[in-house]
Enzyme design. Structure first.
Site, PDB file in Angstrom:
ATOM      1  N   ARG A  87       4.291  11.308  -2.125  1.00  0.00           N
ATOM      2  CA  ARG A  87       4.124  11.056  -0.695  1.00  0.00           C
ATOM      3  C   ARG A  87       5.436  11.235   0.059  1.00  0.00           C
ATOM      4  O   ARG A  87       6.396  10.534  -0.204  1.00  0.00           O
ATOM      5  CB  ARG A  87       3.614   9.626  -0.498  1.00  0.00           C
ATOM      6  CG  ARG A  87       3.470   9.229   0.947  1.00  0.00           C
ATOM      7  CD  ARG A  87       3.027   7.777   1.068  1.00  0.00           C
ATOM      8  NE  ARG A  87       3.028   7.390   2.462  1.00  0.00           N
ATOM      9  CZ  ARG A  87       3.519   6.264   2.923  1.00  0.00           C
ATOM     10  NH1 ARG A  87       4.040   5.388   2.093  1.00  0.00           N
ATOM     11  NH2 ARG A  87       3.489   5.997   4.206  1.00  0.00           N
ATOM     12  N   TYR A 132      10.788   9.242   1.348  1.00  0.00           N
ATOM     13  CA  TYR A 132      10.753   8.231   0.292  1.00  0.00           C
ATOM     14  C   TYR A 132      11.394   8.665  -1.020  1.00  0.00           C
ATOM     15  O   TYR A 132      11.470   7.875  -1.949  1.00  0.00           O
ATOM     16  CB  TYR A 132       9.303   7.805   0.041  1.00  0.00           C
ATOM     17  CG  TYR A 132       8.655   7.202   1.263  1.00  0.00           C
ATOM     18  CD1 TYR A 132       9.063   5.963   1.743  1.00  0.00           C
ATOM     19  CD2 TYR A 132       7.663   7.884   1.954  1.00  0.00           C
ATOM     20  CE1 TYR A 132       8.487   5.414   2.877  1.00  0.00           C
ATOM     21  CE2 TYR A 132       7.072   7.343   3.087  1.00  0.00           C
ATOM     22  CZ  TYR A 132       7.488   6.105   3.538  1.00  0.00           C
ATOM     23  OH  TYR A 132       6.920   5.561   4.664  1.00  0.00           O
ATOM     24  N   HIS A 182      12.713  -2.087   2.064  1.00  0.00           N
ATOM     25  CA  HIS A 182      12.074  -0.828   2.478  1.00  0.00           C
ATOM     26  C   HIS A 182      12.928   0.323   1.991  1.00  0.00           C
ATOM     27  O   HIS A 182      14.158   0.272   2.090  1.00  0.00           O
ATOM     28  CB  HIS A 182      11.932  -0.752   4.003  1.00  0.00           C
ATOM     29  CG  HIS A 182      11.096  -1.853   4.548  1.00  0.00           C
ATOM     30  ND1 HIS A 182       9.725  -1.835   4.496  1.00  0.00           N
ATOM     31  CD2 HIS A 182      11.448  -3.027   5.128  1.00  0.00           C
ATOM     32  CE1 HIS A 182       9.271  -2.948   5.019  1.00  0.00           C
ATOM     33  NE2 HIS A 182      10.292  -3.696   5.410  1.00  0.00           N
ATOM     34  N   ASN A 202       8.233  -5.408  -0.873  1.00  0.00           N
ATOM     35  CA  ASN A 202       8.068  -4.215  -0.055  1.00  0.00           C
ATOM     36  C   ASN A 202       6.589  -4.182   0.295  1.00  0.00           C
ATOM     37  O   ASN A 202       5.765  -3.702  -0.483  1.00  0.00           O
ATOM     38  CB  ASN A 202       8.493  -2.948  -0.800  1.00  0.00           C
ATOM     39  CG  ASN A 202       8.395  -1.718   0.079  1.00  0.00           C
ATOM     40  OD1 ASN A 202       7.735  -1.722   1.109  1.00  0.00           O
ATOM     41  ND2 ASN A 202       9.047  -0.641  -0.351  1.00  0.00           N
ATOM     42  N   ALA A 255       3.142  -0.736   4.800  1.00  0.00           N
ATOM     43  CA  ALA A 255       2.649  -0.795   6.178  1.00  0.00           C
ATOM     44  C   ALA A 255       2.221  -2.197   6.583  1.00  0.00           C
ATOM     45  O   ALA A 255       2.234  -2.526   7.777  1.00  0.00           O
ATOM     46  CB  ALA A 255       1.493   0.187   6.358  1.00  0.00           C
ATOM     47  N   ARG A 311      12.837   4.864  12.465  1.00  0.00           N
ATOM     48  CA  ARG A 311      11.567   5.589  12.413  1.00  0.00           C
ATOM     49  C   ARG A 311      10.727   5.294  13.653  1.00  0.00           C
ATOM     50  O   ARG A 311      11.254   4.856  14.673  1.00  0.00           O
ATOM     51  CB  ARG A 311      10.852   5.217  11.112  1.00  0.00           C
ATOM     52  CG  ARG A 311      11.679   5.698   9.901  1.00  0.00           C
ATOM     53  CD  ARG A 311      10.979   5.577   8.598  1.00  0.00           C
ATOM     54  NE  ARG A 311       9.752   6.381   8.598  1.00  0.00           N
ATOM     55  CZ  ARG A 311       8.777   6.192   7.733  1.00  0.00           C
ATOM     56  NH1 ARG A 311       8.880   5.248   6.797  1.00  0.00           N
ATOM     57  NH2 ARG A 311       7.699   6.943   7.768  1.00  0.00           N
ATOM     58  N   PRO A 355       0.795  -1.222   0.000  1.00  0.00           N
ATOM     59  CA  PRO A 355       0.000   0.000   0.000  1.00  0.00           C
ATOM     60  C   PRO A 355       0.831   1.277   0.000  1.00  0.00           C
ATOM     61  O   PRO A 355       1.897   1.353   0.614  1.00  0.00           O
ATOM     62  CB  PRO A 355      -0.817  -0.099   1.292  1.00  0.00           C
ATOM     63  CG  PRO A 355      -0.102  -1.073   2.141  1.00  0.00           C
ATOM     64  CD  PRO A 355       0.592  -2.016   1.214  1.00  0.00           C
ATOM     65  N   ASN A 356       0.309   2.229  -0.727  1.00  0.00           N
ATOM     66  CA  ASN A 356       0.814   3.603  -0.833  1.00  0.00           C
ATOM     67  C   ASN A 356       2.092   3.737  -1.660  1.00  0.00           C
ATOM     68  O   ASN A 356       2.530   4.856  -1.900  1.00  0.00           O
ATOM     69  CB  ASN A 356       1.003   4.241   0.547  1.00  0.00           C
ATOM     70  CG  ASN A 356      -0.304   4.361   1.277  1.00  0.00           C
ATOM     71  OD1 ASN A 356      -1.278   4.850   0.724  1.00  0.00           O
ATOM     72  ND2 ASN A 356      -0.355   3.880   2.510  1.00  0.00           N
TER      73      ASN A 356
END
Length: 144
Positions: A18, A23, A101, A74, A77, A108, A10-11
């Site tokens: 984003r 990223y 990742h 990857n 989340a 983080r 996702p994303n």
């Protein structure tokens, strides 16, 4: 030619828009092109995919267990939450999976420090941005 599934969660379709400070400014299409180029030099084929849906990723992991020589994953989340993806990777054994990742998940938020993927992956590459995908392909090429 052996095929590696490169699966993105996702994303990741939002790369370039984003949080570019985390990223980067490259897009997922840029990463796909890098992977195809790197794979060619390793005598591999790449099947590059992205989904925001957990079940689709599970389906693709199961498909890879029948069609691929390895997976670069990857899971976004879902890395930190998905027992379903954990179980799919476990069921796909001995298919090698490399977890990737873009950011260093260990530097983080604390919830990102735990990976449900890692216990059944052959390795994890994090914090090197898009280069991590190329490194994962190199690792799989050496392993298979």
């Amino acid at each position: 030619m052996k095929t590696i599934f490169v699966l993105n969660g996702p994303n990741l379709n939002m790369l370039g828009k984003r949080e570019p400070g985390i990223y980067g400014t490259g897009t997922l299409d840029d990463i796909a092109a890098d992977c195809r180029s790197a794979a060619e030099g390793l005598s591999l084929a790449v099947d590059f995919r992205q989904s925001n849906h957990e079940g689709v990723l599970v389906d693709w992991i199961q498909e890879a267990s029948q069609k691929a020589a390895g997976i670069v994953l990857n899971a976004g989340a879902y890395t930190h939450t998905s027992i379903a993806i954990h179980d799919a990777i476990r069921a796909a054994a001995p298919l090698p999976v490399v977890e990737v990742h873009l950011s260093n998940i260990h530097a983080r938020e604390p919830f990102r420090h735990v990976s449900k993927v890692a216990p059944h992956a052959v390795g994890m590459i994090c914090g090197f941005g898009p280069l991590g995908y190329t490194l994962a392909l190199q690792a799989l090429a050496a392993r298979i």
